[in-house]
Scaffold this motif. Sequence first.
Motif, PDB file in Angstrom:
ATOM      1  N   GLN A   7       0.746  -0.948  -0.001  1.00  0.00           N
ATOM      2  CA  GLN A   7      -0.013  -0.112  -0.101  1.00  0.00           C
ATOM      3  C   GLN A   7       0.827   1.099   0.123  1.00  0.00           C
ATOM      4  OE1 GLN A   7      -2.258  -0.917   3.717  1.00  0.00           O
ATOM      5  NE2 GLN A   7      -3.770  -1.015   2.595  1.00  0.00           N
ATOM      6  N   LYS A   8       0.579   2.208  -0.707  1.00  0.00           N
ATOM      7  CA  LYS A   8       1.154   3.527  -0.888  1.00  0.00           C
ATOM      8  C   LYS A   8       0.202   4.632  -0.072  1.00  0.00           C
ATOM      9  CE  LYS A   8       0.344   4.998  -5.355  1.00  0.00           C
ATOM     10  NZ  LYS A   8       0.946   5.849  -6.436  1.00  0.00           N
ATOM     11  N   SER A   9       0.810   5.598   0.311  1.00  0.00           N
ATOM     12  CA  SER A   9      -0.005   6.679   1.047  1.00  0.00           C
ATOM     13  C   SER A   9      -0.907   7.435  -0.137  1.00  0.00           C
ATOM     14  CB  SER A   9       1.095   7.677   1.382  1.00  0.00           C
ATOM     15  OG  SER A   9       0.313   8.677   1.820  1.00  0.00           O
ATOM     16  N   SER A  10      -1.932   7.601   0.480  1.00  0.00           N
ATOM     17  CA  SER A  10      -3.067   8.325  -0.535  1.00  0.00           C
ATOM     18  C   SER A  10      -2.282   9.868  -1.002  1.00  0.00           C
ATOM     19  CB  SER A  10      -4.205   8.711   0.282  1.00  0.00           C
ATOM     20  OG  SER A  10      -4.056   9.577   1.272  1.00  0.00           O
ATOM     21  N   TYR A  11      -1.419  10.277  -0.184  1.00  0.00           N
ATOM     22  CA  TYR A  11      -0.690  11.675  -0.633  1.00  0.00           C
ATOM     23  C   TYR A  11       0.117  11.477  -1.892  1.00  0.00           C
ATOM     24  CZ  TYR A  11      -2.191  13.667   3.950  1.00  0.00           C
ATOM     25  OH  TYR A  11      -2.850  14.246   4.928  1.00  0.00           O
ATOM     26  N   VAL A  19       7.058   5.534  -0.457  1.00  0.00           N
ATOM     27  CA  VAL A  19       7.240   4.590   0.218  1.00  0.00           C
ATOM     28  C   VAL A  19       5.880   3.645   0.438  1.00  0.00           C
ATOM     29  CG1 VAL A  19       7.665   4.014   2.777  1.00  0.00           C
ATOM     30  CG2 VAL A  19       8.836   5.915   1.666  1.00  0.00           C
ATOM     31  N   GLU A  20       5.920   2.399   0.509  1.00  0.00           N
ATOM     32  CA  GLU A  20       4.962   1.378   0.706  1.00  0.00           C
ATOM     33  C   GLU A  20       5.147   0.641   1.959  1.00  0.00           C
ATOM     34  OE1 GLU A  20       4.367   0.782  -4.162  1.00  0.00           O
ATOM     35  OE2 GLU A  20       5.914  -0.324  -3.250  1.00  0.00           O
ATOM     36  N   LEU A  21       3.899   0.324   2.442  1.00  0.00           N
ATOM     37  CA  LEU A  21       3.818  -0.479   3.589  1.00  0.00           C
ATOM     38  C   LEU A  21       3.164  -1.836   3.164  1.00  0.00           C
ATOM     39  CD1 LEU A  21       2.674   2.307   5.984  1.00  0.00           C
ATOM     40  CD2 LEU A  21       4.854   1.041   5.980  1.00  0.00           C
ATOM     41  N   ALA A  22       3.426  -2.741   3.830  1.00  0.00           N
ATOM     42  CA  ALA A  22       2.766  -4.204   3.917  1.00  0.00           C
ATOM     43  C   ALA A  22       3.038  -4.800   5.096  1.00  0.00           C
ATOM     44  CB  ALA A  22       3.211  -4.925   2.672  1.00  0.00           C
ATOM     45  N   LYS A  23       1.891  -6.019   5.293  1.00  0.00           N
ATOM     46  CA  LYS A  23       2.679  -6.971   6.365  1.00  0.00           C
ATOM     47  C   LYS A  23       2.783  -8.341   5.822  1.00  0.00           C
ATOM     48  CE  LYS A  23      -2.089  -8.184   7.894  1.00  0.00           C
ATOM     49  NZ  LYS A  23      -2.916  -8.220   8.808  1.00  0.00           N
ATOM     50  N   ASP A  24       3.787  -9.037   6.387  1.00  0.00           N
ATOM     51  CA  ASP A  24       4.120 -10.514   6.058  1.00  0.00           C
ATOM     52  C   ASP A  24       2.996 -11.415   6.789  1.00  0.00           C
ATOM     53  OD1 ASP A  24       5.118 -10.737   8.534  1.00  0.00           O
ATOM     54  OD2 ASP A  24       7.173 -11.020   7.668  1.00  0.00           O
ATOM     55  N   ALA A  25       3.339 -12.648   6.407  1.00  0.00           N
ATOM     56  CA  ALA A  25       2.508 -13.672   7.131  1.00  0.00           C
ATOM     57  C   ALA A  25       2.681 -13.767   8.686  1.00  0.00           C
ATOM     58  CB  ALA A  25       3.003 -15.162   6.767  1.00  0.00           C
ATOM     59  N   ASP A  26       3.862 -13.417   9.122  1.00  0.00           N
ATOM     60  CA  ASP A  26       4.077 -13.327  10.442  1.00  0.00           C
ATOM     61  C   ASP A  26       3.566 -11.995  11.303  1.00  0.00           C
ATOM     62  OD1 ASP A  26       5.442 -15.860  10.563  1.00  0.00           O
ATOM     63  OD2 ASP A  26       7.329 -14.662   9.929  1.00  0.00           O
ATOM     64  N   ALA A  27       2.953 -11.193  10.539  1.00  0.00           N
ATOM     65  CA  ALA A  27       2.257  -9.779  10.966  1.00  0.00           C
ATOM     66  C   ALA A  27       3.348  -8.828  11.198  1.00  0.00           C
ATOM     67  CB  ALA A  27       1.463  -9.980  12.103  1.00  0.00           C
ATOM     68  N   SER A  28       4.482  -8.961  10.589  1.00  0.00           N
ATOM     69  CA  SER A  28       5.830  -8.241  10.810  1.00  0.00           C
ATOM     70  C   SER A  28       5.522  -6.934   9.903  1.00  0.00           C
ATOM     71  CB  SER A  28       7.062  -8.472  10.230  1.00  0.00           C
ATOM     72  OG  SER A  28       7.517  -9.398  11.329  1.00  0.00           O
ATOM     73  N   ALA A  29       5.742  -5.732  10.069  1.00  0.00           N
ATOM     74  CA  ALA A  29       5.623  -4.532   9.014  1.00  0.00           C
ATOM     75  C   ALA A  29       6.930  -4.615   8.108  1.00  0.00           C
ATOM     76  CB  ALA A  29       5.428  -3.454   9.828  1.00  0.00           C
ATOM     77  N   LEU A  30       6.330  -4.265   6.770  1.00  0.00           N
ATOM     78  CA  LEU A  30       7.354  -4.258   5.718  1.00  0.00           C
ATOM     79  C   LEU A  30       7.312  -2.774   5.114  1.00  0.00           C
ATOM     80  CD1 LEU A  30       6.306  -7.666   4.019  1.00  0.00           C
ATOM     81  CD2 LEU A  30       8.089  -7.325   5.731  1.00  0.00           C
TER      82      LEU A  30
END
Length: 62
Positions: A7-11, A19-30
């Motif tokens: 996901q990227k910021s709506s801005y 900058v993009e964010l995601a979460k992995d299978a272990d619920a860590s932030a990427l």
Amino acid sequence: MSIPTWQKSSYSGNASNCVELAKDADASALLRESDEPSTIIVTSPRAIGGLLRAARSDVIDF
């Protein structure tokens, strides 16, 4: 191994450099920079939350 949904910021609008964010299978932030997608920072959701709160409150001097 599952592929994260980034996901990227709506801005960012339609910008390709963001900058993009995601979460992995272990619920860590990427975190990654969209123009270098193979470089990924793995951290905790708590740390990302702190970063976002600080950025929103102008605590971080850009």
